[in-house]
Motif scaffolding. Structure first.
Motif, short mmCIF file in Angstrom:
data_model
loop_
_atom_site.label_atom_id
_atom_site.label_comp_id
_atom_site.label_asym_id
_atom_site.label_seq_id
_atom_site.Cartn_x
_atom_site.Cartn_y
_atom_site.Cartn_z
N VAL A 177 -0.70 3.23 7.29
CA VAL A 177 -1.88 3.49 8.13
C VAL A 177 -1.65 2.89 9.51
O VAL A 177 -1.04 1.84 9.65
CB VAL A 177 -3.15 2.88 7.48
CG1 VAL A 177 -4.36 3.12 8.35
CG2 VAL A 177 -3.37 3.49 6.10
N SER A 234 -3.36 -1.69 3.87
CA SER A 234 -4.78 -1.38 3.71
C SER A 234 -5.26 -1.87 2.35
O SER A 234 -4.46 -2.06 1.44
CB SER A 234 -5.01 0.12 3.82
OG SER A 234 -4.72 0.57 5.12
N CYS A 245 0.85 -1.19 0.00
CA CYS A 245 0.00 0.00 0.00
C CYS A 245 0.89 1.24 0.00
O CYS A 245 1.88 1.29 0.74
CB CYS A 245 -0.89 0.00 1.24
SG CYS A 245 -1.92 1.47 1.43
N ASP A 298 -7.29 -9.64 0.66
CA ASP A 298 -6.32 -9.79 1.75
C ASP A 298 -5.79 -11.22 1.89
O ASP A 298 -4.58 -11.45 1.84
CB ASP A 298 -6.95 -9.35 3.08
CG ASP A 298 -7.40 -7.89 3.06
OD1 ASP A 298 -6.88 -7.14 2.22
OD2 ASP A 298 -8.25 -7.53 3.87
N SER A 333 3.41 -1.70 3.64
CA SER A 333 3.11 -0.36 3.13
C SER A 333 4.41 0.42 3.03
O SER A 333 5.40 0.08 3.69
CB SER A 333 2.14 0.38 4.06
OG SER A 333 0.92 -0.32 4.19
N LYS A 374 -2.06 -1.47 11.75
CA LYS A 374 -2.28 -2.60 10.85
C LYS A 374 -1.24 -3.70 11.07
O LYS A 374 -1.17 -4.66 10.30
CB LYS A 374 -2.19 -2.12 9.39
CG LYS A 374 -3.38 -1.31 8.92
CD LYS A 374 -4.57 -2.21 8.69
CE LYS A 374 -5.75 -1.44 8.12
NZ LYS A 374 -6.93 -2.31 7.90
#
Length: 346
Positions: free
Chosen positions: A147, A215, A143, A248, A260, A150
């Motif tokens: 975020v 995410s 990603c 996912d 990410s 996670k």
């Protein structure tokens, strides 16, 4: 009655313009009032930011999921103007995941980015995402937006592999204002202090950092991940377990890491247009992109036993509070941070 000979008969091969990165955008704008008043304007920011900043010659697929006629007419114009490469129009609302499956089951490109239509891509998003794939060969999904919280979301293969390694630890958040923007984009009034002080990161042998967790509002996947797609379509329009099952779980079933970028490379915009969005877009510099062959990126695979070991046996042991507390402290959390992490359910 048939007259003449079909000119493409005779075993002629398929010839396409070279591309190794496909972007899929499901679009649901049933009308342009109330909640959806700014939806098309925000979608255009999303699309143009992709085209403006991509390093490689990406191809864009739009799947119109029960969009109103006015929106579909504009999409047809985008297609005719060669702003998008594929347009699928569904008269009935078939849901986010099922609309994606219309394109996803036939994608041939090495990298596949799936994004909601309310994401603004920033200058080096593709470069930064690819860098994570290069630095972490086991990465299956990346990603461009780090975020909060996670780190335990389908990441047990990472925690098991780096259980005793200092390469996996908690680091300072690199771009706190961007994290705060994400919080407000999902309807929060502010980002709680304990969500912005630290984030779980993984460090490569060369020292490059990625954030643990990924995410699904925007992520880039290696194509082999989707060999693990369920056979049947999703029964949900949105939510339920649809994104878990189709976006996912396929990553970890294939043995991939969900990561990410450490830096922020996109903004989640939400459904209300704000002036800062235009300012961010205007700062983007258009790139002279070219074909990049991404087949050099490592393939990922795993065994049924490894999947079971990571996501059943290890997960069960790891989630014991005493063990989790020991691990989190060893990975860099102080007592105050430890309380905030242990007090939350994962």
């Amino acid at each position: 009655m048939r007259k003449g000979v079909n000119p493409v008969k005779g075993g002629k091969p398929v010839v396409k313009e070279p591309c190794d990165h496909r972007v899929l955008i499901p679009l649901f704008i049933p009308h342009e009032e109330d909640y959806f008043k700014d939806a098309y304007r925000i979608f255009i920011l999303c699309l143009e930011s992709i085209l403006k900043t991509a390093n490689s010659k990406v191809k864009v697929s739009i799947i119109s999921n029960k969009c109103c006629d006015a929106v579909n007419q504009r999409l047809l114009k985008l297609y005719k103007d060669k702003q998008i490469d594929e347009l699928i129009i569904e008269r009935e609302g078939i849901g986010k995941i099922n609309s994606l499956l219309k394109a996803l089951r036939t994608v041939e490109e090495r990298l596949i980015t799936i994004t909601d239509a309310d994401v603004l891509f920033l200058q080096n998003w593709e470069k930064e995402v690819v860098k994570v794939f290069e630095e972490f060969p086991k990465a299956g999904a990346v990603c461009p937006v780090p975020v909060f919280r996670k780190q335990f979301d389908l990441t047990y293969n990472i925690w098991r592999n780096y259980f005793f390694s200092n390469k996996l630890r908690f680091s300072k958040v690199k771009d706190l204002p961007a994290l705060e923007k994400f919080a407000t984009s999902i309807g929060w009034t502010h980002l709680p202090e304990e969500f912005g002080d630290t984030i779980a990161t993984l460090e490569s042998t060369s020292g490059h950092k990625a954030v643990v967790g990924c995410s699904h509002f925007v992520a880039t996947y290696k194509r082999e991940v989707f060999k693990e797609l369920p056979i049947n379509n999703s029964p949900y329009l949105i939510d339920g377990d649809s994104e878990l099952l189709y976006l996912d779980l396929p990553v970890i079933k294939k043995g991939g890491y969900r990561l990410s970028t450490y830096s922020n490379n996109a903004f989640h915009l939400g459904n209300v247009h704000e002036s800062w969005m235009e300012k961010e877009f205007e700062q983007l510099i258009e790139k002279d992109n070219k074909f990049i062959d991404y087949t050099y990126l490592s393939n990922i695979s795993t065994s049924t036993f490894s999947y079971y070991l990571d996501n059943v046996i290890f997960k069960k042991i790891f989630k014991k509070k005493s063990i989790l507390k020991w691990v989190l402290k060893r990975k860099g959390l102080n007592n105050s941070q430890l309380f905030n992490y242990l007090d939350r359910k994962y």
